[in-house]
Design a protein around this motif. Structure first.
Motif, short mmCIF file in Angstrom:
data_model
loop_
_atom_site.label_atom_id
_atom_site.label_comp_id
_atom_site.label_asym_id
_atom_site.label_seq_id
_atom_site.Cartn_x
_atom_site.Cartn_y
_atom_site.Cartn_z
N TYR A 61 7.29 2.57 -7.51
CA TYR A 61 6.40 3.39 -8.32
C TYR A 61 4.96 3.13 -7.90
CZ TYR A 61 3.77 5.34 -12.17
OH TYR A 61 2.88 6.07 -12.90
N CYS A 62 4.20 4.20 -7.64
CA CYS A 62 2.80 4.04 -7.25
C CYS A 62 1.91 4.24 -8.46
CB CYS A 62 2.44 5.01 -6.15
SG CYS A 62 0.67 4.95 -5.78
N PHE A 63 1.10 3.22 -8.76
CA PHE A 63 0.18 3.31 -9.89
C PHE A 63 -1.03 4.19 -9.56
CE2 PHE A 63 2.63 -0.47 -10.77
CZ PHE A 63 2.90 -0.33 -12.13
N GLY A 64 -1.19 4.49 -8.26
CA GLY A 64 -2.31 5.35 -7.87
C GLY A 64 -1.96 6.83 -7.99
N CYS A 65 -0.86 7.24 -7.36
CA CYS A 65 -0.56 8.67 -7.30
C CYS A 65 0.72 9.04 -8.07
CB CYS A 65 -0.43 9.12 -5.85
SG CYS A 65 1.03 8.52 -5.01
N GLY A 66 1.41 8.04 -8.59
CA GLY A 66 2.59 8.34 -9.40
C GLY A 66 3.87 8.58 -8.59
N ARG A 85 0.85 -1.18 0.00
CA ARG A 85 0.00 0.00 0.00
C ARG A 85 0.89 1.24 0.00
NH1 ARG A 85 -3.99 -1.70 4.68
NH2 ARG A 85 -3.99 0.53 5.03
N CYS A 86 0.53 2.19 -0.83
CA CYS A 86 1.34 3.39 -1.01
C CYS A 86 1.40 4.19 0.29
CB CYS A 86 0.75 4.23 -2.13
SG CYS A 86 1.64 5.76 -2.39
N ILE A 87 2.59 4.69 0.62
CA ILE A 87 2.71 5.50 1.83
C ILE A 87 2.52 6.98 1.52
CG2 ILE A 87 4.21 3.86 2.99
CD1 ILE A 87 6.57 5.68 2.29
N PHE A 88 2.27 7.32 0.26
CA PHE A 88 2.15 8.73 -0.12
C PHE A 88 0.70 9.16 -0.34
CE2 PHE A 88 6.35 7.33 -1.34
CZ PHE A 88 7.15 8.31 -0.78
N HIS A 89 -0.21 8.19 -0.44
CA HIS A 89 -1.62 8.58 -0.53
C HIS A 89 -2.47 7.54 0.20
CE1 HIS A 89 -1.95 5.63 -3.88
NE2 HIS A 89 -3.25 5.67 -3.66
N GLU A 90 -3.72 7.88 0.51
CA GLU A 90 -4.64 6.95 1.14
C GLU A 90 -4.83 5.77 0.19
OE1 GLU A 90 -6.55 6.38 3.94
OE2 GLU A 90 -5.28 7.93 4.82
ZN LIG Z 1 0.44 6.54 -4.14
#
Ligand SMILES: [Zn+2]
Length: 199
Positions: free
Chosen positions: A49-54, A30-35
């Motif tokens: 690389y986060c596919f949610g927030c980039g 789970r990304c630590i940069f967005h919910e």
């Molecule tokens: Zn993210």
């Protein structure tokens, strides 16, 4: 002065993520940069690389973000925790590196067991539900089918096991090892019986 390049070459992104307590499966977390409710961050050996927030970066960026600290402090932290010995002029602490690798291996093996255990118990749970319906006695004077009885006797407990495997702590899950292997055996027996009857 700690050489950032050597840090990046010595400690992989997935290793650092695991070490600092990020729950990873198949190099996703789970990304630590967005919910992030479902894992959308991919961990490559040298980058994430986060596919949610980039969000993306290397191992130092990741550790810096986890601890909300400056890059140089993240580098020092990795250097100390992974026994790299870059600031002392000493050779790397081989024992410490070995110990960390061992711990990482154990964590990885535990996660694999955890996933397999859930599949096993979930399958047994579904079978018990099926048996309860399919083998229910048609009349009170009929002797109950053994599979029906097995379902009655075990369903609540297997429910409870599934709960732990879904929401429990790692230690609570570890305590289920023996029970899960008994269920695994039971499934094997059942499937072997099936195959036998089908042939
Ligand atoms: Zn993210």
């Amino acid at each position: 002065m700690i050489d950032f390049m050597t840090i990046k070459d010595s400690v992989s992104v997935p290793d650092a993520a695991e070490y600092y307590g990020i729950d990873t499966r198949h190099d996703m977390c789970r990304c630590i940069f967005h919910e992030d409710r479902h894992p959308s961050m991919k961990l490559f050996p040298k980058n994430y690389y986060c596919f949610g927030c980039g969000a993306h970066g290397d191992v130092i960026d990741l550790v810096q973000a986890i601890f909300n600290e400056k890059p140089v402090d993240a580098a020092k932290r990795i250097n100390a925790d992974f026994g790299l010995g870059l600031d002392t002029g000493q050779p790397p602490d081989r024992d410490k590196i070995k110990r960390i690798r061992q711990q990482q291996l154990e964590r990885k093996q535990f996660r694999e067991w955890d996933a397999a255990a859930f599949r096993t118990v979930n399958e047994y749970h579904r079978l018990l539900e099926d048996w309860e319906k399919a083998y229910a006695p048609k009349s009170p004077d009929m002797p109950p089918d053994p599979l029906f009885l097995e379902s009655l006797n075990n369903k609540d407990h297997v429910d409870y096991l599934l709960d732990i495997l879904t929401y429990g702590t790692d230690d609570e899950k570890r305590d289920l090892r023996e029970e899960v292997s008994r269920i695994e055996q039971r499934l094997q027996e059942y499937h072997a019986g099936d195959a036998h009857m089908a042939s």
